[in-house]
Design a protein around this motif. Structure first.
Motif, PDB file in Angstrom:
ATOM      1  N   ASP A 103       5.315  16.166  64.037  1.00 38.07           N
ATOM      2  CA  ASP A 103       4.349  15.256  63.159  1.00 38.07           C
ATOM      3  C   ASP A 103       3.854  16.733  62.331  1.00 38.07           C
ATOM      4  O   ASP A 103       3.397  16.381  61.081  1.00 38.07           O
ATOM      5  N   VAL A 104       3.216  17.169  63.018  1.00 38.39           N
ATOM      6  CA  VAL A 104       2.948  18.572  61.620  1.00 38.39           C
ATOM      7  C   VAL A 104       3.905  18.819  60.391  1.00 38.39           C
ATOM      8  O   VAL A 104       3.506  19.192  59.411  1.00 38.39           O
ATOM      9  N   ALA A 105       4.769  18.936  60.614  1.00 36.17           N
ATOM     10  CA  ALA A 105       6.580  19.527  59.673  1.00 36.17           C
ATOM     11  C   ALA A 105       5.730  18.117  58.639  1.00 36.17           C
ATOM     12  O   ALA A 105       6.313  18.743  57.344  1.00 36.17           O
ATOM     13  N   GLU A 106       6.064  17.061  58.979  1.00 37.33           N
ATOM     14  CA  GLU A 106       6.110  15.623  57.929  1.00 37.33           C
ATOM     15  C   GLU A 106       4.563  15.727  57.398  1.00 37.33           C
ATOM     16  O   GLU A 106       4.460  15.858  56.189  1.00 37.33           O
ATOM     17  N   LEU A 107       3.280  16.321  58.162  1.00 42.92           N
ATOM     18  CA  LEU A 107       2.462  16.397  56.873  1.00 42.92           C
ATOM     19  C   LEU A 107       2.248  17.819  56.386  1.00 42.92           C
ATOM     20  O   LEU A 107       2.033  17.747  55.238  1.00 42.92           O
ATOM     21  N   LYS A 108       2.722  18.922  56.803  1.00 44.19           N
ATOM     22  CA  LYS A 108       3.191  19.755  55.507  1.00 44.19           C
ATOM     23  C   LYS A 108       4.040  19.828  54.433  1.00 44.19           C
ATOM     24  O   LYS A 108       3.275  19.927  53.368  1.00 44.19           O
ATOM     25  N   ARG A 109       5.497  18.676  54.579  1.00 44.12           N
ATOM     26  CA  ARG A 109       5.724  18.301  53.547  1.00 44.12           C
ATOM     27  C   ARG A 109       4.631  17.003  52.950  1.00 44.12           C
ATOM     28  O   ARG A 109       4.747  17.882  51.692  1.00 44.12           O
ATOM     29  N   LEU A 110       3.952  16.083  53.453  1.00 36.90           N
ATOM     30  CA  LEU A 110       3.473  15.610  52.290  1.00 36.90           C
ATOM     31  C   LEU A 110       2.343  16.318  51.707  1.00 36.90           C
ATOM     32  O   LEU A 110       1.472  16.365  50.254  1.00 36.90           O
ATOM     33  N   ALA A 111       1.289  18.076  52.079  1.00 35.37           N
ATOM     34  CA  ALA A 111       0.525  18.023  51.908  1.00 35.37           C
ATOM     35  C   ALA A 111       1.230  19.096  49.906  1.00 35.37           C
ATOM     36  O   ALA A 111       1.052  19.116  49.263  1.00 35.37           O
ATOM     37  N   ILE A 112       1.881  19.734  50.543  1.00 38.73           N
ATOM     38  CA  ILE A 112       2.926  20.023  49.687  1.00 38.73           C
ATOM     39  C   ILE A 112       3.461  19.164  48.184  1.00 38.73           C
ATOM     40  O   ILE A 112       2.986  19.313  47.231  1.00 38.73           O
ATOM     41  N   TYR A 162       1.508  16.657  47.890  1.00 31.02           N
ATOM     42  CA  TYR A 162       0.393  16.215  47.152  1.00 31.02           C
ATOM     43  C   TYR A 162       0.031  17.453  46.339  1.00 31.02           C
ATOM     44  O   TYR A 162      -0.361  17.807  45.251  1.00 31.02           O
ATOM     45  N   ALA A 163      -0.494  19.031  46.548  1.00 33.38           N
ATOM     46  CA  ALA A 163      -0.999  20.073  45.883  1.00 33.38           C
ATOM     47  C   ALA A 163       0.189  20.215  44.731  1.00 33.38           C
ATOM     48  O   ALA A 163       0.135  20.464  43.764  1.00 33.38           O
ATOM     49  N   HIS A 164       1.336  19.466  44.542  1.00 34.97           N
ATOM     50  CA  HIS A 164       3.058  20.147  43.203  1.00 34.97           C
ATOM     51  C   HIS A 164       3.379  18.896  43.273  1.00 34.97           C
ATOM     52  O   HIS A 164       4.228  18.587  43.588  1.00 34.97           O
ATOM     53  N   PRO A 165       2.422  17.936  41.917  1.00 32.52           N
ATOM     54  CA  PRO A 165       2.861  16.707  41.579  1.00 32.52           C
ATOM     55  C   PRO A 165       4.153  17.393  40.806  1.00 32.52           C
ATOM     56  O   PRO A 165       5.288  16.611  40.340  1.00 32.52           O
ATOM     57  N   GLU A 166       4.307  18.784  40.438  1.00 33.32           N
ATOM     58  CA  GLU A 166       5.126  18.899  39.410  1.00 33.32           C
ATOM     59  C   GLU A 166       6.813  19.170  39.432  1.00 33.32           C
ATOM     60  O   GLU A 166       7.871  19.104  39.719  1.00 33.32           O
ATOM     61  N   LEU A 167       6.963  18.720  40.961  1.00 30.24           N
ATOM     62  CA  LEU A 167       7.889  18.690  41.938  1.00 30.24           C
ATOM     63  C   LEU A 167       8.285  17.209  42.108  1.00 30.24           C
ATOM     64  O   LEU A 167       8.047  16.170  41.641  1.00 30.24           O
ATOM     65  N   GLY A 168      10.276  17.734  41.810  1.00 34.89           N
ATOM     66  CA  GLY A 168      10.512  16.093  41.620  1.00 34.89           C
ATOM     67  C   GLY A 168      10.307  15.585  43.503  1.00 34.89           C
ATOM     68  O   GLY A 168      10.946  16.320  43.573  1.00 34.89           O
ATOM     69  N   VAL A 169      10.450  14.124  43.123  1.00 35.51           N
ATOM     70  CA  VAL A 169      10.383  13.687  44.589  1.00 35.51           C
ATOM     71  C   VAL A 169      11.800  13.247  44.702  1.00 35.51           C
ATOM     72  O   VAL A 169      13.153  12.824  43.887  1.00 35.51           O
TER      73      VAL A 169
END
Length: 134
Positions: free
Chosen positions: A115-124, A126-133
């Protein structure tokens, strides 16, 4: 006969000089000088007792470090001892050992870390919208 006695006296004098170096040398030649082989510039350096002791201790330390390095690098060699009172200790069953996790606790920890790893991925994301999906 006189020459033989003179040779015998000379040999006796040489033998006494050889057997008794503490007597010193006497000479009548003013040009004869002695040279000190210990104080000359090219003499090998003499070591004091303290320096010799320090060298002995340094070599003993080096030997101990070598033995420890071999023990560390080759755990397959095992430990040998001559002390019959030396025994092994179980570090997992002793009273001061850290408490062991049960299977359920380990599974719960694994899920929490996921869960913590998934939350970290979501925070990244959110903080870097320039990164593609992806």
């Amino acid at each position: 006969r006189r020459m033989a006695l003179a040779d015998a006296a000379a040999l006796k004098r040489l033998a006494v000089d050889y057997m008794h170096p503490e007597l010193g040398v006497t000479t009548s030649d003013p040009t004869a000088i002695a040279r000190c082989y210990f104080d000359r510039a090219s003499a090998p350096e003499q070591e004091s007792f303290e320096e010799a002791e320090e060298r002995r201790m340094a070599l003993a330390d080096a030997a101990a470090l070598k033995r420890l390095a071999i023990d560390y690098a080759h755990p397959e060699l095992g430990v040998t001892t001559s002390d019959p009172t030396a025994i092994a200790r179980c570090y997992f069953d002793r009273a001061s050992a850290p408490e062991q996790e049960s299977f359920e606790e380990a599974e719960e920890r694994r899920m929490a870390l996921a869960d913590v790893a998934e939350l970290k991925r979501l925070a990244i994301d959110y903080a870097h919208p320039e990164l593609g999906v992806t």
